[in-house]
Design an enzyme around this catalytic site. Structure first.
Site, PDB file in Angstrom:
ATOM      1  N   TYR A  19      32.401  39.873  47.229  1.00 46.64           N
ATOM      2  CA  TYR A  19      32.823  40.498  45.947  1.00 46.64           C
ATOM      3  C   TYR A  19      32.309  41.932  46.162  1.00 46.64           C
ATOM      4  O   TYR A  19      31.243  42.267  46.168  1.00 46.64           O
ATOM      5  CB  TYR A  19      32.380  39.833  44.760  1.00 46.64           C
ATOM      6  CG  TYR A  19      32.867  40.512  43.409  1.00 46.64           C
ATOM      7  CD1 TYR A  19      34.278  40.328  42.975  1.00 46.64           C
ATOM      8  CD2 TYR A  19      32.256  41.390  42.600  1.00 46.64           C
ATOM      9  CE1 TYR A  19      34.744  40.738  41.888  1.00 46.64           C
ATOM     10  CE2 TYR A  19      32.717  41.885  41.464  1.00 46.64           C
ATOM     11  CZ  TYR A  19      33.828  41.411  41.069  1.00 46.64           C
ATOM     12  OH  TYR A  19      34.328  42.218  39.870  1.00 46.64           O
TER      13      TYR A  19
ATOM     14  N   GLU B 131      43.630  38.096  38.129  1.00 46.77           N
ATOM     15  CA  GLU B 131      43.635  39.392  37.617  1.00 46.77           C
ATOM     16  C   GLU B 131      44.705  40.142  38.363  1.00 46.77           C
ATOM     17  O   GLU B 131      45.331  40.690  37.910  1.00 46.77           O
ATOM     18  CB  GLU B 131      42.366  40.095  37.728  1.00 46.77           C
ATOM     19  CG  GLU B 131      42.228  41.470  37.091  1.00 46.77           C
ATOM     20  CD  GLU B 131      40.771  41.871  36.844  1.00 46.77           C
ATOM     21  OE1 GLU B 131      40.528  43.191  37.053  1.00 46.77           O
ATOM     22  OE2 GLU B 131      39.744  41.045  36.898  1.00 46.77           O
TER      23      GLU B 131
ATOM     24  N   ASP C 224      38.473  38.569  37.701  1.00 47.66           N
ATOM     25  CA  ASP C 224      37.208  39.036  38.490  1.00 47.66           C
ATOM     26  C   ASP C 224      36.120  38.713  37.565  1.00 47.66           C
ATOM     27  O   ASP C 224      36.153  38.723  36.514  1.00 47.66           O
ATOM     28  CB  ASP C 224      37.089  40.629  38.694  1.00 47.66           C
ATOM     29  CG  ASP C 224      38.026  41.005  39.756  1.00 47.66           C
ATOM     30  OD1 ASP C 224      38.913  40.254  40.316  1.00 47.66           O
ATOM     31  OD2 ASP C 224      38.227  42.454  39.896  1.00 47.66           O
TER      32      ASP C 224
END
Length: 774
Positions: free
Chosen positions: A308, A8, A104
């Site tokens: 994350y 990303e 992601d």
């Protein structure tokens, strides 16, 4: 043959390339023997603007609403089209056997990759990388366990449905509000109810009328206790009653009617999700929600020491439990090292009933440290402060309960009840973790109501007690507090409590927006001048309050987004068809547009520090920019005039020095001797002496600051007036052209052709040459 990995962001792509042994750097990608790693720049593709569907949508008009294209198109973002071309060319290479989606791991990340693949017309096989941290071990394990991309098709459908729904509602209602009220207004299913929360609170503050109340505390020598006129309140509502108690109770004797000691335990808090971390960072570090997310993203992507960030879960899954010792060892070079070493050696708490919950984890588990060793010297001050919050909470979760004793005493004097409480820690448990770094825990204590001193423990039930003195205090009820970012995030997360319908309350379990979008939503409200930061408070502006008043009622309520999120969740799980959802959204958008157009209200915000627009005479909104300069913005879209107050330093006018009067020379005729002899007179002139003096210290020019007005954006009305005047001069036949007093004619906001600008430039040069000749 090679696999193409699509990340990303460039930073993530570079890390994936390092782990996958890709070292040949090219423009927009890095190539290795078995993999080619490329990346998006966040988003490379977005939904097309309305003008892509019809020429008439280029102009904003109520006649063209609602805009309901049967199928929404995607287009490449202009600023990142070069990177898209790179990615598209890589998709078409003959040596690419498959694509690995490494964006992601979430709903929006899936949308980023799928839209790129769609516009690049990629039809080959695809796999999905699904990881929760950027450490080398997690990346290698993720590539060893790649999933088939088709398993995430429903997640993509949910993401695409969300984007389409926001387009249909946002585009139509924004244009309807803007055109109907002739003001630049925007609306959306998350933005509008979030703004409505703050405007409703502002209404409550303005309508609040405080009331006085009194409290009375008695000194019994060995302890002090508060008077309770009712079972659970210390407030005395009548002044006469408070004064009477103050004068009559001193010296009176009573007895201890109850003395109870209870052993209590307080469990450690759960680990952080993004919203909870943003809340604590705002309270303890003064970070904005966006600032917290940006710093957290750096800890995740660059330093790889946290998992994350964009997660809504405060739990971990069973497979993470085996990695906890290694995560503790990664903290050995930090102030938490002694506790971590003890945990690794003697064991630690694994709360399978509260913390380890597989069913409570959807896309990602809670934010916790990774197995990457932490080097605090590489962190900035902000990164270190935020990391400390995460590590502290992680160690608190693994620690024992906080144990304490609470002793509650109740005494009665003259039928008046007095109560006090003493809390004594027995085992600090998880509350001792914060002391390792000299900080306090972000979690408030349940036993922070201490009033009495330890001498209370010497008192027994039935003992006689005497009031030596009393202290009466007059207080006032406090107005509701304005939202801070911390409290607003909580309100957005728990938006269901603002809904009366019991069924809809259950649907709003996810709140307004997602943890990943709430920070951006707050920043968007600030940028649009709907709210402003005043210290730590978020205050709605008059424009924001007026927008909420004029927006459709359905859009102001959290119920709408609650219904959306529930259905989007069902689409992601394969329980609902996305096409049916979009059809309902189109009907909803049509109804909202009709409601706006049918309104007879007028956009009339009241700006306290405003001044009138010189063109349309409406009040202008005062806005202070990031460097402290004041802007005044006309709110009528048909005018859009903007000016700015600029302070300039100009030389202070110097007073003229008095000139010395010129010396008057008088010539006198000398008498001539009569002896007949003529005399010759020779005059010798001395060379003139040049006078010089050292400059005066006060002679240096002094300056003053002068406030001047600069036009930031010309009024559209001024251009239209000038255009009408030019057109009226040519009516009724040809007239000779009149030379303009301006060097370059004013150009409309839409701009002019390049030839027009060249022609104006040549005309200016010609006039300059003629002036020099004269």
């Amino acid at each position: 043959m090679k696999k193409l990995v699509l990340a990303e962001k460039p930073s993530v792509g570079r890390e994936l390339a390092r782990v996958l042994n890709c070292y040949r750097r090219e423009t927009g990608y890095i190539e290795g023997e078995h993999y080619i790693v490329t990346w998006a720049l966040g988003h490379l593709v977005e939904l097309a603007q309305p003008a892509a569907y019809s020429e008439r949508y280029k102009r904003w008009s109520l006649r063209d609403l609602p805009m309901l294209p049967p199928v929404l198109q995607q287009e490449v973002i202009e600023q990142s089209k070069d990177q898209f071309s790179v990615v598209k060319s890589l998709f078409g290479r003959a040596d690419i056997e498959s694509v690995v989606i490494a964006t992601d791991a979430g709903r929006e990340g899936e949308l980023v990759a799928r839209w790129i693949m769609k516009l690049a017309d990629y039809q080959g096989p695809a796999h999905r990388l699904w990881i929760s941290s950027q450490t080398e071990g997690a990346i290698k394990e993720g590539f060893a366990n790649l999933k088939d991309a088709s398993l995430y098709d429903n997640l993509y459908k949910a993401a695409e449905s969300r984007a389409a729904a926001d387009w249909y509602v946002g585009m139509n209602v924004t244009r309807a509000l803007t055109c109907h009220y002739d003001a630049k207004l925007s609306a959306g299913r998350v933005q509008t109810p979030t703004l409505a929360l703050m405007t409703r609170r502002e209404d409550e503050i303005e309508a609040f009328s405080g009331q006085f109340y009194w409290t009375l505390k008695a000194d019994f020598t060995q302890f002090t206790a508060s008077y309770y006129p009712s079972e659970d309140s210390i407030r005395i509502t009548e002044e006469a009653s408070a004064k009477e108690k103050e004068s009559s109770l001193v010296g009176k004797t009573g007895r201890v009617v109850s003395l109870e000691t209870v052993e209590k335990r307080e469990q450690p808090p759960l680990a952080y999700d993004l919203t909870e971390l943003q809340r604590d960072a705002n309270n303890l570090l003064d970070f904005s929600a966006k600032q917290t997310l940006d710093v957290l993203q750096a800890l995740y992507e660059q330093h790889k020491i946290v998992t994350y960030p964009r997660t809504d879960s405060r739990y971990i899954t069973t497979d993470i439990v085996a990695t906890l010792p290694q995560r503790l060892r990664s903290l050995q070079d930090t102030p938490f090292s002694p506790l971590c070493a003890r945990f690794v050696k003697d064991g630690f708490r694994v709360d399978e009933e509260r913390f380890v919950q597989d069913l409570q984890v959807t896309d990602h588990h809670a934010i916790i440290p990774t197995e990457q060793r932490v080097d605090l010297s590489r962190l900035s001050a902000q990164e270190k402060a935020l990391w400390e919050l995460i590590a502290l909470r992680f160690l608190e979760v693994l620690s024992p309960d906080y144990e304490y004793q609470t002793t509650t005493l109740i005494a009665e004097v003259e039928e008046c009840r007095f109560k006090t409480r003493l809390t004594i820690p027995v085992e600090q448990g998880w509350r001792s973790v914060a002391t390792l770094i000299g900080k306090r825990s972000a979690q408030g204590s349940l036993g922070d109501e201490d009033e009495a001193s330890p001498s209370l423990l010497r008192v027994k039930e039935g003992d006689a007690v005497t009031i030596n003195s009393v202290k009466l205090r007059k207080l006032a009820t406090a107005a509701p507090s304005r939202y801070t970012e911390a409290t607003l995030l909580s309100a957005m997360e728990h938006a269901g409590r603002f809904v009366e319908d019991a069924k809809l309350k259950k649907r709003l379990t996810n709140g307004l927006g997602t943890p990943a979008t709430r920070a951006d939503m707050i920043e968007k409200l600030i940028q649009n001048h709907y709210i402003e930061r005043v210290g730590k408070e978020l205050v709605p502006t008059p424009k924001g309050r007026e927008l909420v008043r004029l927006a459709p009622e359905e859009l102001r309520s959290p119920e709408l987004t609650g219904r959306w999120e529930e259905r989007l969740g069902n689409i992601a799980e394969g329980k609902e068809d996305g096409d049916r959802f979009i059809q309902d959204i189109k009907q909803n958008a049509s109804a909202l547009v009709a409601q706006v157009i049918g309104s007879s209200d007028v956009f009339s915000p009241h700006f306290p520090d405003s001044k009138k627009c010189p063109y349309c005479k409406t009040p202008m909104m005062k806005v202070v920019d990031e460097i402290g300069q004041s802007h005044f913005l006309c709110q009528k879209l048909s005018c859009s005039y903007e000016e700015m107050e600029v302070k300039k330093r100009v030389p202070k006018p110097q007073a003229e020095k008095p000139t010395e009067p010129k010396k008057k020379v008088v010539v006198k005729v000398a008498p001539v001797e009569t002896d007949g002899v003529k005399k010759r007179v020779v005059l010798k002139k001395k060379p003139p002496v040049q006078a010089f003096s050292l400059p005066d210290e006060d002679a240096s020019p002094s300056y003053i600051w002068e406030t001047v007005i600069e036009v930031v954006r010309p009024s559209k009305l001024a251009y239209r007036t000038e255009r009408n005047e030019r057109s009226s001069d040519t009516r009724g036949g040809w007239k000779p052209p009149v030379q303009s007093q301006h060097l370059v004619d004013q150009t409309p906001l839409g701009g002019g052709s390049f030839a027009d600008f060249l022609k104006a430039n040549e005309e200016r040069k010609r006039r300059d040459r003629e002036k020099r000749r004269t």
